[in-house]
Write a protein that holds these residues in place. Structure first.
Motif, PDB file in Angstrom:
ATOM      1  N   GLN A 189       0.809  -1.218   0.000  1.00 11.84           N
ATOM      2  CA  GLN A 189       0.000   0.000   0.000  1.00 11.84           C
ATOM      3  C   GLN A 189       0.846   1.274   0.000  1.00 11.84           C
ATOM      4  OE1 GLN A 189      -2.995  -0.097   3.095  1.00 11.84           O
ATOM      5  NE2 GLN A 189      -4.146  -1.729   2.106  1.00 11.84           N
ATOM      6  N   GLN A 190       2.074   1.200  -0.484  1.00  9.43           N
ATOM      7  CA  GLN A 190       2.950   2.366  -0.514  1.00  9.43           C
ATOM      8  C   GLN A 190       3.257   2.770  -1.961  1.00  9.43           C
ATOM      9  OE1 GLN A 190       3.780   4.051   2.389  1.00  9.43           O
ATOM     10  NE2 GLN A 190       2.279   2.577   3.174  1.00  9.43           N
ATOM     11  N   THR A 191       3.992   3.861  -2.126  1.00 13.35           N
ATOM     12  CA  THR A 191       4.317   4.400  -3.442  1.00 13.35           C
ATOM     13  C   THR A 191       5.770   4.858  -3.458  1.00 13.35           C
ATOM     14  OG1 THR A 191       2.039   5.144  -3.797  1.00 13.35           O
ATOM     15  CG2 THR A 191       3.745   6.155  -5.162  1.00 13.35           C
ATOM     16  N   VAL A 192       6.454   4.614  -4.554  1.00 14.98           N
ATOM     17  CA  VAL A 192       7.810   5.117  -4.768  1.00 14.98           C
ATOM     18  C   VAL A 192       7.714   6.355  -5.657  1.00 14.98           C
ATOM     19  CG1 VAL A 192      10.063   4.634  -5.797  1.00 14.98           C
ATOM     20  CG2 VAL A 192       8.876   2.861  -4.479  1.00 14.98           C
ATOM     21  N   GLY A 193       8.276   7.477  -5.204  1.00 18.63           N
ATOM     22  CA  GLY A 193       8.218   8.712  -5.967  1.00 18.63           C
ATOM     23  C   GLY A 193       9.137   8.693  -7.173  1.00 18.63           C
TER      24      GLY A 193
END
Length: 281
Positions: A196-200
């Motif tokens: 549930q995370q995101t890499v910028g």
């Protein structure tokens, strides 16, 4: 004293320069336009690659979308293929959002002219990653995903086939290939995404060698080592051949080598200070 200060200053400058920008040893890939997918021939984002129809680009079948930073048209907005987050950074244009499961996507390409056969070129772009909202669990356990872009330069584009090796974490996989056996094929740095995370946005560069005066530049999102398990991993792409400044640079091996030299220089100065005999009174 002045010599030591000069060594420390020079090594510090070297360290910062290595971290601030990647090293480019080759000319940039020429004659590329619409590298941020802002010029479209179809509908406005957020929509499928085919319906938005970015100028100059072909392919992009399956779950590949063109998004923008406009509210309601971003990756994490409640449109199909919604992600847990948007790629962060100062970018304000359109970007590609692609399902990294090879069963749900296909490569997309750009025809590059004016190449010199046998010449190696540097290509830069921004990449990011996330997961499709509502997914990411296997047997009730949260599974981190991985994402990267496979990039090729050749007379044909990238494609996928079934029958890859079984991944110990993700299970069954497919494989990618280029029908042009002399095509240059590389993989971007791997992005690991917690549940549930995101890499910028990350600014990366790859080197590709032309095998004809006109070649296809092809991109293929590749998640979880080509796993066909429906997690699914999502990869983002924009700013093809754009200048640095939007995201975090990923140093190339040559930059890392210079970084190591700088560390050794700083370590040598520190050791010399430690071993210097005491000054008599």
């Amino acid at each position: 004293m002045r010599f030591r200060q000069s060594v420390v200053l020079g090594a510090s400058v070297l360290l910062w320069s290595c971290l601030a920008r990647p090293a480019f040893a080759y000319p940039a890939l020429p004659n590329l336009i619409n590298l941020d997918f802002n010029t479209v021939n179809g509908t406005s984002p957020k929509g499928t690659f085919a319906s938005v129809n970015p100028a100059g680009w072909t392919g992009g079948s399956g779950l590949i979308f063109i998004d923008s930073t406009t509210p309601g048209q971003q990756a994490a907005d409640q449109t199909y293929l919604q992600t847990y987050g948007n790629p962060t950074g100062s970018y304000v244009g359109n970007y590609v959002e692609a399902d990294g499961n090879p069963q749900y996507e296909g490569g997309f390409s750009y025809m590059v002219t004016g190449l010199t056969k046998g010449q190696t070129y540097t290509l830069t772009f921004y990449q990011g990653a996330s997961e499709q909202a509502g997914f990411g669990l296997i047997n009730g356990q949260a599974i981190p995903t991985t994402n990267r872009w496979i990039v090729s330069l050749g007379t044909s584009g990238l494609s996928t086939t079934t029958g890859g090796p079984t991944d110990p974490l993700y299970g069954a996989t497919d494989v990618y290939s280029n029908a042009d056996v002399t095509a240059s094929v590389v993989a971007s740095p791997l992005m690991s995404v917690a549940y549930q995370q995101t890499v910028g946005w990350q600014y990366v560069s790859v080197n590709l060698t032309a095998d004809a005066p006109t070649d296809l530049l092809s991109f293929l999102a590749w998640g979880d080592n080509g796993s066909t398990v429906n997690l699914p991993p999502i990869a983002f792409l924009t700013g093809v051949q754009a200048p640095p400044g939007l995201g975090t640079p990923v140093p190339e091996p040559s930059s890392l080598a210079l970084f190591g030299v700088g560390l050794l220089a700083l370590g040598g100065v520190k050791l010399r200070r430690r071993n210097r005999p005491a000054t008599p009174a």
